[in-house]
Write a protein that holds these residues in place. Sequence first.
Motif, short mmCIF file in Angstrom:
data_model
loop_
_atom_site.label_atom_id
_atom_site.label_comp_id
_atom_site.label_asym_id
_atom_site.label_seq_id
_atom_site.Cartn_x
_atom_site.Cartn_y
_atom_site.Cartn_z
N SER A 150 39.03 26.77 43.35
CA SER A 150 37.94 27.35 42.55
C SER A 150 37.86 26.79 41.13
O SER A 150 36.83 26.91 40.48
CB SER A 150 38.13 28.87 42.47
OG SER A 150 39.29 29.18 41.68
N GLY A 151 38.96 26.22 40.63
CA GLY A 151 39.00 25.78 39.23
C GLY A 151 39.28 26.92 38.27
O GLY A 151 39.39 26.72 37.07
N PHE A 152 39.39 28.15 38.78
CA PHE A 152 39.70 29.31 37.95
C PHE A 152 41.22 29.49 37.89
O PHE A 152 41.94 28.95 38.72
CB PHE A 152 39.03 30.57 38.54
CG PHE A 152 37.55 30.64 38.26
CD1 PHE A 152 37.08 31.27 37.12
CD2 PHE A 152 36.63 30.06 39.12
CE1 PHE A 152 35.72 31.33 36.84
CE2 PHE A 152 35.27 30.12 38.85
CZ PHE A 152 34.81 30.75 37.70
N PHE A 201 38.65 41.02 33.86
CA PHE A 201 38.61 39.75 34.60
C PHE A 201 37.40 39.81 35.52
O PHE A 201 36.99 40.89 35.96
CB PHE A 201 39.88 39.59 35.46
CG PHE A 201 41.11 39.15 34.71
CD1 PHE A 201 41.14 39.08 33.34
CD2 PHE A 201 42.26 38.81 35.41
CE1 PHE A 201 42.29 38.68 32.66
CE2 PHE A 201 43.41 38.39 34.75
CZ PHE A 201 43.43 38.33 33.38
N THR A 202 36.87 38.64 35.85
CA THR A 202 35.73 38.55 36.75
C THR A 202 36.23 38.31 38.19
O THR A 202 37.40 37.95 38.39
CB THR A 202 34.82 37.38 36.32
OG1 THR A 202 35.61 36.18 36.35
CG2 THR A 202 34.27 37.59 34.90
N PHE A 203 35.34 38.50 39.15
CA PHE A 203 35.76 38.30 40.54
C PHE A 203 36.28 36.88 40.85
O PHE A 203 37.25 36.76 41.59
CB PHE A 203 34.66 38.70 41.53
CG PHE A 203 34.78 40.14 41.93
CD1 PHE A 203 35.92 40.61 42.57
CD2 PHE A 203 33.77 41.05 41.63
CE1 PHE A 203 36.07 41.94 42.92
CE2 PHE A 203 33.91 42.39 41.97
CZ PHE A 203 35.06 42.82 42.62
N PRO A 204 35.68 35.81 40.29
CA PRO A 204 36.25 34.50 40.60
C PRO A 204 37.72 34.38 40.20
O PRO A 204 38.50 33.72 40.89
CB PRO A 204 35.38 33.52 39.81
CG PRO A 204 34.10 34.25 39.60
CD PRO A 204 34.43 35.70 39.52
N VAL A 205 38.11 35.02 39.11
CA VAL A 205 39.52 34.99 38.68
C VAL A 205 40.35 35.88 39.61
O VAL A 205 41.40 35.46 40.11
CB VAL A 205 39.66 35.44 37.21
CG1 VAL A 205 41.14 35.55 36.83
CG2 VAL A 205 38.94 34.47 36.29
#
Length: 261
Positions: A150-152, A201-205
């Motif tokens: 994901s790059g996260f 924190f956001t869902f991608p993280v």
Amino acid sequence: MASSGITTVDQKNKKVVEVFDTEEELAVSLAKYTADLSDKFAKERGSFTVVVSGGSLIKSLRKLVEAPYVDSIDWSKWHVFWVDERVVPKDHPDSNYKLAFDGFLSKVPIPPGNVHAINDALSAEGAADDYETCLKHLVHTGVIEKSSVSGFPKFDLMLVGMGPDGHVASLFPGHPLLEENQKWVTHITDSPKPPPGRITFTFPVINSSSYIALVVCGAGKASVVQTALGKSQNSDVFPVQMVSPEGELKWFLDRDAASKL
Ligand SMILES: O=C(O)[C@H](O)[C@@H](O)[C@H](O)[C@H](O)COP(=O)(O)O
């Protein structure tokens, strides 16, 4: 109806559901799970990045500060973060930092520099940006891993609770922040659960994590648990159903939370 002690494993989605007779048994198992992962990551990476929520989760971590774990865990490898934080001073009764400090962090020898709290002198927006900058620095220095998918940032373990409305972190049902897919950390000024100002924190993280433990106790959460894990006619999608990590998701449920499964 699920009987206690039952473990359900979904190999394809790397999802495990374990139901405990009592919250006490859940807490014992959660401590062992966390200690085992601490060992694994300390050996593999030389650091262990642990993210906690607020709420009743902190009480469920109490066995970690008792024997045998308090002495066997290599606390010097721990780096602690918050999946969400209320934007209040650190000594305020609503502070998730204070909750974790009083119940857990003050009882174990984690180096103070490894406890990554928000800057409580800033606005919600400022604190979210500042926390994201802090994470970027720690990814750069290799303390936090970066997901090649994901790059996260890819945290080793997230220990999170769930609200009775199905929220996780400060990601609430129907809120536009559920769709955030660029930022690592964002802020909310209209949280339906007080206090209104929070960072999260956001869902991608969240979903880049290696391991997530979702710790849910009490009958008041049984309907959402049923929608997320059981047979239910409910067509609502709760934020907790958006939790889907790259790694493993393990639900820790007590009998009351699992009573509608
Ligand atoms: O700051 C917060 O409010 C929390 O981080 C929040 O996401 C919490 O984990 C859930 O609301 C569950 O809380 P309880 O376990 O106390 O119900």
